[in-house]
Every structure is written in structure tokens, then in C-alpha cells.
Design an enzyme around this catalytic site. Sequence first.
Site: not given
Ligand code: C2G
Length: 131
Positions: A44, A46
Site C-alpha cells: 500500500k 505505507k
Molecule cells: N479513518 C477515519 N478518520 C481519520 C483517519 C482514518 O475515519 N481521521 C478511517 C479510515 O477511513 C479507515 C480506517 O480509519 O476506514 C483506517 O484508516 P487507515 O489505517 O488509514 O487505513 P487505510 O490505509 O485506509 O486501509 O483494504 C483497505 C485498506 O486496508 C484501508
Amino acid sequence: MKRVITYGTFDLFHYGHLRMLKRAKALGDYLVVAVSTDEFNAVKGKKCTYPYEHRARIVEAIRFVDEVIPETCWEQKTGDIRKHQIDIFVIGDDWKGQFDFLKPFCEVIYLSRTADISTTQIKDTLKNGKV
Ligand code: C2G
């Protein structure tokens, strides 16, 4: 018994993550959270501060999370939905439309992100010493 699933990295766990999980659980009775492995995060693009084990244990410790599974690839979602008998897939609206292909298998809900907080922002704040 409505079963919900959501996916994420959940690095440097913060209030935005918590609110997402809380609202995801509120959509049903049982919440499965698929936490991205370190290897998948590399896919990803990350780089995580916390290793998978720590991120998974933190999410697992949350009262309204019922089960944590590893997310190892993009392609596992339909299999997860079948295997875990999922009724609702939910994720933040930063992904809006990206997972509509799951609609034949379960309800797909995109929830609004929590404003003004992100793992990147936390890292920048710590780096700039503006704590
Ligand atoms: N999130 C949120 N508000 C934020 C930051 C994150 O609601 N300020 C939510 C994201 O939208 C997501 C969840 O928290 O639903 C996890 O965020 P991340 O850890 O950034 O996950 P991500 O990299 O988006 O991984 O297959 C899907 C991916 O694994 C999603």
C-alpha cells in the site's frame, strides 16, 4: 445477528480510528477488523511505526471490536465476506466507490472520516516538535 467488517492499517491508533470502529460496530452486532500486515502495508506504500502485532493487539483490545484478522492482500475481501458470513462492509469515505464491487456479496457503507487527525499528521507534529 448482523456481522460487520472493516479494513485498515490503524498505525499510531488515534481518535479517528476509534470513531470509525465505533460507528462500524453500531451498524451491527459483531465487528471483524482486518488489520493490514507490515508486508501488505509495503504494497500500500505505507511505512508503519507500529509493527502488525502491536497494531492488531491494540485494535483487539477495543471493547466493541469482536475479532481481528490479518489483511494480507487487496483480493481477500470477497473470501473474508463469505468465510466470516459478513452482512456489512464499512470503510471511510476516502475510499468512496473503491469497494462497490463487493455490493453483490454484502451491504457496502462508506462513513465520513474524522476531520483534522491522521497518522501522517501525528508523525509530522512529533517530527516538528510542535507537541
Ligand atoms: N479513518 C477515519 N478518520 C481519520 C483517519 C482514518 O475515519 N481521521 C478511517 C479510515 O477511513 C479507515 C480506517 O480509519 O476506514 C483506517 O484508516 P487507515 O489505517 O488509514 O487505513 P487505510 O490505509 O485506509 O486501509 O483494504 C483497505 C485498506 O486496508 C484501508
